[in-house]
Write an enzyme that holds these catalytic residues in place. Sequence first.
Site, PDB file in Angstrom:
ATOM      1  CE  LYS A  48     -16.823   9.185   1.767  1.00 48.80           C
ATOM      2  NZ  LYS A  48     -17.617  10.396   1.625  1.00 48.80           N
ATOM      3  CB  CYS A  87       0.193  -6.515  22.341  1.00 47.51           C
ATOM      4  SG  CYS A  87      -0.736  -6.126  20.835  1.00 47.51           S
ATOM      5  CB  CYS A 114       2.964  -5.524  19.232  1.00 49.91           C
ATOM      6  SG  CYS A 114       1.916  -4.097  19.195  1.00 49.91           S
ATOM      7  CE  LYS A 157     -18.766  16.231  -2.054  1.00 48.81           C
ATOM      8  NZ  LYS A 157     -18.817  17.557  -2.650  1.00 48.81           N
ATOM      9  CG  HIS A 161       3.953  -1.645   2.439  1.00 48.07           C
ATOM     10  ND1 HIS A 161       2.742  -2.211   2.173  1.00 48.07           N
ATOM     11  CD2 HIS A 161       4.238  -1.936   3.730  1.00 48.07           C
ATOM     12  CE1 HIS A 161       2.298  -2.844   3.254  1.00 48.07           C
ATOM     13  NE2 HIS A 161       3.187  -2.674   4.218  1.00 48.07           N
ATOM     14  CG  HIS A 189      -2.418  -4.024  17.564  1.00 45.08           C
ATOM     15  ND1 HIS A 189      -1.065  -3.945  17.830  1.00 45.08           N
ATOM     16  CD2 HIS A 189      -2.515  -4.495  16.306  1.00 45.08           C
ATOM     17  CE1 HIS A 189      -0.392  -4.373  16.779  1.00 45.08           C
ATOM     18  NE2 HIS A 189      -1.222  -4.696  15.841  1.00 45.08           N
ATOM     19  CB  CYS A 193      -1.529  -2.664  22.547  1.00 41.28           C
ATOM     20  SG  CYS A 193      -0.747  -2.329  20.970  1.00 41.28           S
ATOM     21  CG  HIS A 206      -0.349  -0.188   2.531  1.00 36.10           C
ATOM     22  ND1 HIS A 206       0.544   0.727   3.028  1.00 36.10           N
ATOM     23  CD2 HIS A 206      -0.474  -1.153   3.477  1.00 36.10           C
ATOM     24  CE1 HIS A 206       0.938   0.348   4.229  1.00 36.10           C
ATOM     25  NE2 HIS A 206       0.345  -0.810   4.529  1.00 36.10           N
TER      26      HIS A 206
END
Length: 512
Positions: A298, A126, A129, A295, A21, A146, A143, A18
């Site tokens: 989206k 956790c 993690c 807008k 990255h 999360h 955490c 994404h």
Amino acid sequence: MERVYLTTPLYYVNAEPHLGHTYTTVIADTLKRYYRSEGLEVFLLTGTDEHGDKIAQAARDNGMEPKAYADRISAIFRSTWDQCGISYDHFIRTTDAYHQGTVRQILQQIYDAGDIYFGEYGGLYCFGCERFYTEKELVGGKCPDHQKEPTFIQEKNYFFRMRKYQERLMEHIRSHPDFICPEHYRTEVLAFLREPLEDLCISRPQSRLQWGIPLPFDTDYVTYVWFDALINYVSALQFRGEEVFRVFWPKAHHLIAKDILKPHAIYWPTMLMAAGLPLYESLHVHGYWIMELGKMSKSLGNVVRPLEMKERYGMDAFRYFLLRDMVFGQDATFSLEAFITRVNADLANNLGNLVSRVLAMQQRYFAGEVQPLGADWAREDQDLRDGFARAGSEMRRHMQELHFHRALEALWAALDHANRYIVQTSPFVLFKDPAKRARVGEILHHLLEAIRAAAQLMSPFLPETAGRIRTLLNLSEEAWEEPPSWGQGLTPGHKVQPPKVLFPRVEVSADS
Ligand code: MSP
């Protein structure tokens, strides 16, 4: 020859590539291209992090075996970077046999030296993690990453004597101002180190987790995912040969976001100390991209996919936005509105119009043939040249700080200047007077030099666009290697091509 070793984090295979990255990978690629253009030898590493609870869970959710699942997502990362034109030299997977071998060897070595011991620990864990939390680190009992309450677990495990190296690490950070940058992250780490460090739990019992590298000295346990993954930076180079490791390792520059500062600034250097290896040279920490769901955004959904951006707008437009709109080290917001405004203003208008206007005039007035430059340059001709020379040196200065946005700003200021030069010199007016045609030829020659210089300066940032401009200027790759001095890049009689649209204007519509 000077060298530099650049690394991205190894991305978890529980998600597909994404925006976040892509940012780290794009800056790594830009730096590689930039350092190479400065004459350095560069090795760029990227890859995937495939062991641990998170991945085992994601595989289960997909009804797959962990390895088969990791194979699939890792291949998606690799092919995404290939399609995005990322010039990595090696792609590592933590499931690669050579990496597992290095992890086992380092674990055994540290164990033999007495820096790994067996003990019991009860603490708040956790699962997201995959680590224990101290009460102090929790926010409202949860955490912070999360937003979940950790679970108390008590079990026997292996521990790395991290605390033993605390003083040495602090001393190293204090005496090496560039070890962690920008400065505020260095300060954050030093502040954290003011409290005593706890030893690091580096194993997980097989009864709870099987998807990991078994400890060489106790196969009832697998290696904690961070102790495994961090070692990739060493194992990848060693895999390429002892010599590659010897020359590149001391020049290691790790690129990460702030989310994984602690493992990189604390676990990793202390692990290296225990393994008797030199420390990396620098850790470069950037901020987070925050999605702003305007807008238009989206239609992108919550996730910005690099290949979708490439297909819709071109990879260079996406690269430009990422590099131009984040201040390295600080958070930035991503919205499609901001992206489109940026692309239209800087790429379609400023750069695109300059190139198409100049090539169109060159075609119309001189059938594409470059005209001679006179011996005496007008004041504005010199200013134009000086503007690009200044942009070059400013870019070099900003790149020392990884200020990609400033470097691009400096180059775009020179492009602005070139656009103003057209207005100022008005070649389209002068051409009407046959006595002034030689001057028009000079003006266009200067503008072609400006375009050539701009393309060369932008090539680490926008490699595809730089290549397209080189083709439009009909310059060979060899001619391109060494930046010629102004007026030497294009010789009279050389023919350039008619214009082509570099960046179409993005029309704003609901489904943009
Ligand atoms: N597997 C570990 C890293 C091990 S390195 C030995 C990991 N993986 S990750 O898939 O979660 O990747 C985290 C990294 O992805 C961040 O440090 C950063 O490089 C990038 N980003 C993920 N989301 C991001 C943003 N929203 N913004 C900017 N970059 C972020 O952690």
